[in-house]
Write an enzyme that holds these catalytic residues in place. Sequence first.
Site, short mmCIF file in Angstrom:
data_model
loop_
_atom_site.label_atom_id
_atom_site.label_comp_id
_atom_site.label_asym_id
_atom_site.label_seq_id
_atom_site.Cartn_x
_atom_site.Cartn_y
_atom_site.Cartn_z
N ASP A 529 0.86 -1.17 0.00
CA ASP A 529 0.00 0.00 0.00
C ASP A 529 0.91 1.24 0.00
O ASP A 529 2.14 1.12 0.14
CB ASP A 529 -0.85 -0.06 1.28
CG ASP A 529 -2.04 0.89 1.26
OD1 ASP A 529 -2.27 1.56 0.24
OD2 ASP A 529 -2.73 0.97 2.29
N ASP A 604 -9.06 3.84 -1.80
CA ASP A 604 -9.90 4.16 -0.65
C ASP A 604 -11.25 4.74 -1.06
O ASP A 604 -11.48 5.95 -0.99
CB ASP A 604 -9.15 5.14 0.26
CG ASP A 604 -7.86 4.52 0.79
OD1 ASP A 604 -7.80 3.28 0.84
OD2 ASP A 604 -6.94 5.26 1.15
#
Length: 929
Positions: A529, A604
């Site tokens: 990430d 996200d």
Amino acid sequence: MATFSVRMAPVLVLCLALCLSGTLAVDKGNFKTCDQSAFCKRQRALKPGESPYRALLETMELTNTRLTLQLINDNNKVRLLLELYRLQGNITRVKINELKPLKPRYEVPDVLIREPPTEPLSLLSQDENGVVLSLGAESQRVIVSARPFRLDIMEGRDVLMSLNSRGLLAFEHLRMRKDTQADPEAEKKEEADLATQAETGKEEEEKVEDGMWEETFKSHSDSKPNGPSAVSLDFSLPGVEHVYGIPEHADTLRLKTTDNGDPYRLYNLDVFQYELYNPMALYGAVPVMLAHSTQRTTGIFWLNAAETWVDISSNTAGKTVFGKMLDYVQGSSETPQTDVRWISESGIIDVFIMLGPTPKDVFSQYASLTGTQSFPSLASLGYHQCRWNYNDQEDVQSVDAGFDDHDIPYDFIWLDIEHTDGKRYFTWDPHKFATPKEMLQGLMDKKRKMVAIVDPHIKVDSNYKIHNEIRSRGFYIKNKDGGDYEGWCWPGSAGYPDFTRADMRAWWASMFAYDQYEGSMENLYTWNDMNEPSVFNGPEVTMHKDAVHGAWEHRDIHNLYGFYVQMATADGLIQRSGGTERPFVLTRAFFAGSQRYGAVWTGDNAAEWDHLKISIPMCLSLGLVGISFCGADVGGFFKSPSPELLVRWYQTGAYQPFFRAHAHLDTPRREPWLFGPENTAIIREVVRQRYTLLPYWYQQFYQAHRTGQPVMRPLWVEYPQDPATFALDDEFLIGRDLLVHPVTEEGARGVTAYLPGKGEVWFDVHTFQKHNGAQNLYIPVTMSSIPVFQRGGSIIPRKLRVRRSSTCMEHDPYTLYVALNLQRSAEGELYIDDGHTFNYEKKEFIHRKLSFANNILSSVNLATDAQFTTHSWIERIVILGASKPGKVTARTADGQESQVEFEFDASMSVLTLRKPGMNAGVDWTVKLQ
């Protein structure tokens, strides 16, 4: 994972997080518009039709493999070198660089899988106005016009594509700064070079504009030691109204024109709570665009890793259907045309023009350049359960048990950053995860797996082995003054390893060895990430462009960083198994070629209906540019979904390639059994549907790996002549044979799906009802509905005995669903291997063709040189659109015949053959008499 939230000890980061997470949507002020990006503003100010570039035909050299030619900018007398290649497979490559740059300009390495093989170019004609070259096949040729310079690619009388037809080629040459004390030696070199380049006429004095030699954005300044270095080129696409690709953007599948707003931006950024339906940059960048019309599909691959903006305009944009009709009636003959302009901050122009002519040709052309989707393990196509964060080993154990208690299968459970010892990656929290091997062994006993996060920002801490090693080896990215670059991220102060270095990547890969990564086992996999890279206190939440990677600035390589992180991580997982096991690595940032290393997700997102809707075009766009293994956080990362939204998201995610639920730290728990028994039952049912279809998904990924065709694809890919499909992005195909129209509207009582294909039929996979193609079909829906149709003419294998994980189903029998077309025939395939190693590369697999024609269903070997055996057998055959036979017999290759029991449902024309009993890996026929 989100950039900002209140969860770090350091006070500064806490403040940053509070300031920046107070809003419910993206703070656009944190990210540049084109006007705030000096090079974009400068390039966009150029007027079409005033190109200063001229081709110097007397400098032309033609060898068997390439043409070279100098271009001159008549305003400043700087010369460029044009190289033109005809590549194998109907691709043309155009490179433009400075003839004599002050210092080398960055050319992207490691993305192409090899130096692309060339084919001969031949000269057809030449005069003082230009040259015509043959591209070999089908009367294709390239016309190079001299004044102004322009390049047209033609087939017969049709122009397929034109370069610099609008005169927007721009190439900012490297130069010395005039207004400061500069290096006198370099200045002498520049003067000498300009003298040799000068022709008659005086060089115009170039004006210095704001942002050429330094630029500020908010409190950040970019020192720009090399000055202006942008490159730009325009492409015209006659006959084209539909263009696609250039992910990642939260936008429709068909790209919009940008005349009245910002261009689409490609610059990998950690965008907190991104907005939908706009051209802002997101986490990844693939500079590939596809253009499609009923006549042809083409592609443009702009190989540049710097910040890039893409402008799109069209002569039919904004015309209503009535306006187009009026044109037609009045005989207005304006051919539709789309114009595209690429603008990059640095590097060179290196563009691959993929000439199709079909969508599938473009996919294989692009795959020949950057490779195909890596072949995932079968288990990674199952369901993944994730949240930020499962608290400790007991929490993991209890969630794992919850799936068994509620009879919901899953393959992977995930751990986010809180599992580490103080955000030190490759470590475990000594209290919450004290015995990781025990936890992993508990999962392994149930044939399940785990993914743990490993981010590329490294905590600056002299007691942390990873940091000490990277620092002592000099592997950190440097700041402009030569020290190690430091920024703020989850651990507080962090260093960023220079993944552009092969020696750094090799060292990183070695850290995944079982004796280096303590507590790891063979069922632990990895998630990268924050690899844009995310720098909380950096400009636009990323790294300063004047940070240094060896000879290059970060500005040159920015969009490659995440690609290299995933590459090194995947290599590490392969090496730890001695090269035998396929890796699983999920990445947030990506570039062209990232498909070779694993999976991508859309970042996200939020628990909102529009975010559910946008997951479809976002994954479709990625599939068109080679990245098939795509998914979105089921349920939405931010905020809390209503039970209805959660159910609809599971139904959608179960039919997308990467199927993972994920949620933010601050949201209430949302394991699939927490929303009441009715919703649990619906979610269980759709997750089980996913597992029954794993043989089909696996076969689609095998094809993607072999050919570069997308797994999840827009309808126009299979129906390229049908304009009704060109802008559809609320439904999609999986392979050729399954059409899915998820329910993405709150409170929906029905959806309208377009079923394509004149003369085709489609069968509802739940009810077996038959529908004709080439129609809009209204489908009433309830909460448990997910409209899915199987194409008449196809055979799809399923495994109907769903167990706790995919590995538990390895030896289970198959059911074949045979959907007949109007000609009463059908075909499909069955692919089987061990599901997790690279042994398929050694021809250890079964690949069979299944065909139904003349009332005979047969299985024949498609890979006679391959060797593999399976315990799985054919348990059931369901034939849709059948008539009732008198008797059914099965025959195996050794000549053994047996009668097969059957039942026939006359109301639905469905014939079910029970326990025909053949092994799935051998030749057999079943005859209806």
